[in-house]
Design a protein around this motif. Sequence first.
Motif, PDB file in Angstrom:
ATOM      1  N   ALA A  68      13.743  -3.654 -17.403  1.00 48.70           N
ATOM      2  CA  ALA A  68      13.920  -3.984 -15.981  1.00 48.70           C
ATOM      3  C   ALA A  68      12.762  -4.849 -15.520  1.00 48.70           C
ATOM      4  O   ALA A  68      11.637  -4.706 -15.995  1.00 48.70           O
ATOM      5  N   ASP A  69      13.041  -5.731 -14.586  1.00 52.08           N
ATOM      6  CA  ASP A  69      12.037  -6.654 -14.058  1.00 52.08           C
ATOM      7  C   ASP A  69      11.599  -6.183 -12.682  1.00 52.08           C
ATOM      8  O   ASP A  69      12.249  -6.457 -11.685  1.00 52.08           O
ATOM      9  N   GLY A  70      10.497  -5.444 -12.616  1.00 48.96           N
ATOM     10  CA  GLY A  70       9.976  -4.988 -11.337  1.00 48.96           C
ATOM     11  C   GLY A  70      10.568  -3.665 -10.889  1.00 48.96           C
ATOM     12  O   GLY A  70      11.413  -3.076 -11.563  1.00 48.96           O
ATOM     13  N   PRO A  71      10.134  -3.164  -9.728  1.00 46.65           N
ATOM     14  CA  PRO A  71      10.612  -1.880  -9.214  1.00 46.65           C
ATOM     15  C   PRO A  71      12.101  -1.929  -8.893  1.00 46.65           C
ATOM     16  O   PRO A  71      12.642  -2.983  -8.542  1.00 46.65           O
ATOM     17  N   ALA A  72      12.765  -0.790  -9.020  1.00 40.25           N
ATOM     18  CA  ALA A  72      14.213  -0.727  -8.824  1.00 40.25           C
ATOM     19  C   ALA A  72      14.604  -0.964  -7.372  1.00 40.25           C
ATOM     20  O   ALA A  72      13.953  -0.468  -6.451  1.00 40.25           O
ATOM     21  N   ASP A  73      15.666  -1.734  -7.174  1.00 40.10           N
ATOM     22  CA  ASP A  73      16.270  -1.860  -5.861  1.00 40.10           C
ATOM     23  C   ASP A  73      17.645  -1.202  -5.921  1.00 40.10           C
ATOM     24  O   ASP A  73      18.018  -0.598  -6.934  1.00 40.10           O
ATOM     25  N   LEU A  74      18.417  -1.295  -4.844  1.00 39.08           N
ATOM     26  CA  LEU A  74      19.716  -0.628  -4.803  1.00 39.08           C
ATOM     27  C   LEU A  74      20.678  -1.183  -5.850  1.00 39.08           C
ATOM     28  O   LEU A  74      21.467  -0.434  -6.439  1.00 39.08           O
ATOM     29  N   HIS A  75      20.625  -2.493  -6.076  1.00 38.95           N
ATOM     30  CA  HIS A  75      21.498  -3.100  -7.078  1.00 38.95           C
ATOM     31  C   HIS A  75      21.214  -2.523  -8.456  1.00 38.95           C
ATOM     32  O   HIS A  75      22.137  -2.174  -9.210  1.00 38.95           O
ATOM     33  N   LEU A  76      19.936  -2.394  -8.813  1.00 38.85           N
ATOM     34  CA  LEU A  76      19.571  -1.876 -10.125  1.00 38.85           C
ATOM     35  C   LEU A  76      19.960  -0.407 -10.255  1.00 38.85           C
ATOM     36  O   LEU A  76      20.469   0.013 -11.305  1.00 38.85           O
ATOM     37  N   LEU A  77      19.766   0.392  -9.201  1.00 42.87           N
ATOM     38  CA  LEU A  77      20.151   1.804  -9.257  1.00 42.87           C
ATOM     39  C   LEU A  77      21.645   1.946  -9.513  1.00 42.87           C
ATOM     40  O   LEU A  77      22.073   2.781 -10.317  1.00 42.87           O
ATOM     41  N   ARG A  78      22.438   1.144  -8.803  1.00 40.30           N
ATOM     42  CA  ARG A  78      23.900   1.222  -8.971  1.00 40.30           C
ATOM     43  C   ARG A  78      24.290   0.824 -10.395  1.00 40.30           C
ATOM     44  O   ARG A  78      25.096   1.513 -11.037  1.00 40.30           O
ATOM     45  N   CYS A  79      23.748  -0.286 -10.863  1.00 42.67           N
ATOM     46  CA  CYS A  79      24.089  -0.753 -12.208  1.00 42.67           C
ATOM     47  C   CYS A  79      23.656   0.251 -13.270  1.00 42.67           C
ATOM     48  O   CYS A  79      24.381   0.494 -14.246  1.00 42.67           O
ATOM     49  N   ASP A  80      22.471   0.854 -13.090  1.00 40.81           N
ATOM     50  CA  ASP A  80      21.990   1.825 -14.066  1.00 40.81           C
ATOM     51  C   ASP A  80      22.847   3.089 -14.079  1.00 40.81           C
ATOM     52  O   ASP A  80      22.851   3.838 -15.053  1.00 40.81           O
ATOM     53  N   ALA A  81      23.567   3.315 -12.981  1.00 37.23           N
ATOM     54  CA  ALA A  81      24.494   4.450 -12.925  1.00 37.23           C
ATOM     55  C   ALA A  81      25.849   4.078 -13.520  1.00 37.23           C
ATOM     56  O   ALA A  81      26.747   4.917 -13.613  1.00 37.23           O
ATOM     57  N   GLY A  82      25.997   2.791 -13.903  1.00 32.30           N
ATOM     58  CA  GLY A  82      27.236   2.336 -14.502  1.00 32.30           C
ATOM     59  C   GLY A  82      28.367   2.161 -13.512  1.00 32.30           C
ATOM     60  O   GLY A  82      29.545   2.223 -13.884  1.00 32.30           O
ATOM     61  N   LEU A  83      28.020   1.915 -12.241  1.00 35.88           N
ATOM     62  CA  LEU A  83      29.034   1.804 -11.195  1.00 35.88           C
ATOM     63  C   LEU A  83      29.147   0.379 -10.680  1.00 35.88           C
ATOM     64  O   LEU A  83      28.148  -0.304 -10.490  1.00 35.88           O
TER      65      LEU A  83
END
Length: 290
Positions: A68-83
């Motif tokens: 990951a590039d930098g601290p997580a934002d909402l987009h990254l959280l959603r993608c990491d949840a596979g949604l």
Amino acid sequence: MRTRQFDGKRLRAARRARELSQKDLGAAVGVKGPAVSRWEDGQEFPKGEKLPALAAAVGEPLDALFPADGPADLHLLRCDAGLSITQAAEVINASRVPVSNAEGGRRRLSEAYVKPLAQAYGVTEAELLAAQDVSFGVRPEGSRDGPATPRTIGEKINYLVQHGYVGQEAPSDEEIARLVNEHAGTTAVTTEDIVALREGATTEASDAVRAGLAHALQVNVGLFQDDAELGAEDRQFLESLVFLGSIHRGQILGLAARGNGEGLSAEMMAKINEVVGELRHKLPEAPGSE
């Protein structure tokens, strides 16, 4: 918007090490084999929500295979949840708009959406709210991912003075005060007032001073409005200043000297030139320029 680094060659190596065919890997993530082939050849990139399943299918940790590039934002959280956005919207029984607006830094999530989304993303409510802050340009304390997005009047002055004058001398506090007063048509501030704002000794300023500061630093007056949280367009403008400054200082072009003997590709150079062309008009004009 935060994304994970995707390297098709790395995915291919991991797949082969697992003795999986492209068809097998595609079936694991819901696509056809040719799609995997295009990913591995760098012709296309998988959607962010596919990355966790890809990593799991080849038996690699997500952070190792796709850093990951930098601290997580909402987009990254959603993608990491596979949604997907549609699936996240279903969690809160709403349209795609609230999720899309929050990820794009346009409108924060309603309080009622925080708990169900946090549960769906597998994070705490505090972690989800922190990621939302990142989506809105508020960098976590101690983050090294570029300069923090300015919020107070003084922080905005400091940011513009530091990053907004590529290859030219930034105005002094005295000059800023003079230009503010010139715009206001009266003595609205002193040099000491500008210093107090920049040092954080005071955070208040009249509408006339705010408008004068925008005039003095050659930016849209909206940048100095009362709202501490900047809109998406203002954040993009501020990021563009840092980007162009990096080019001027050779930090981007200097990538060729750091482990890449061939330098930047022609495609990357073309993209940089395109971005520079689009953003050049946003920079303060150099003295004597036409």
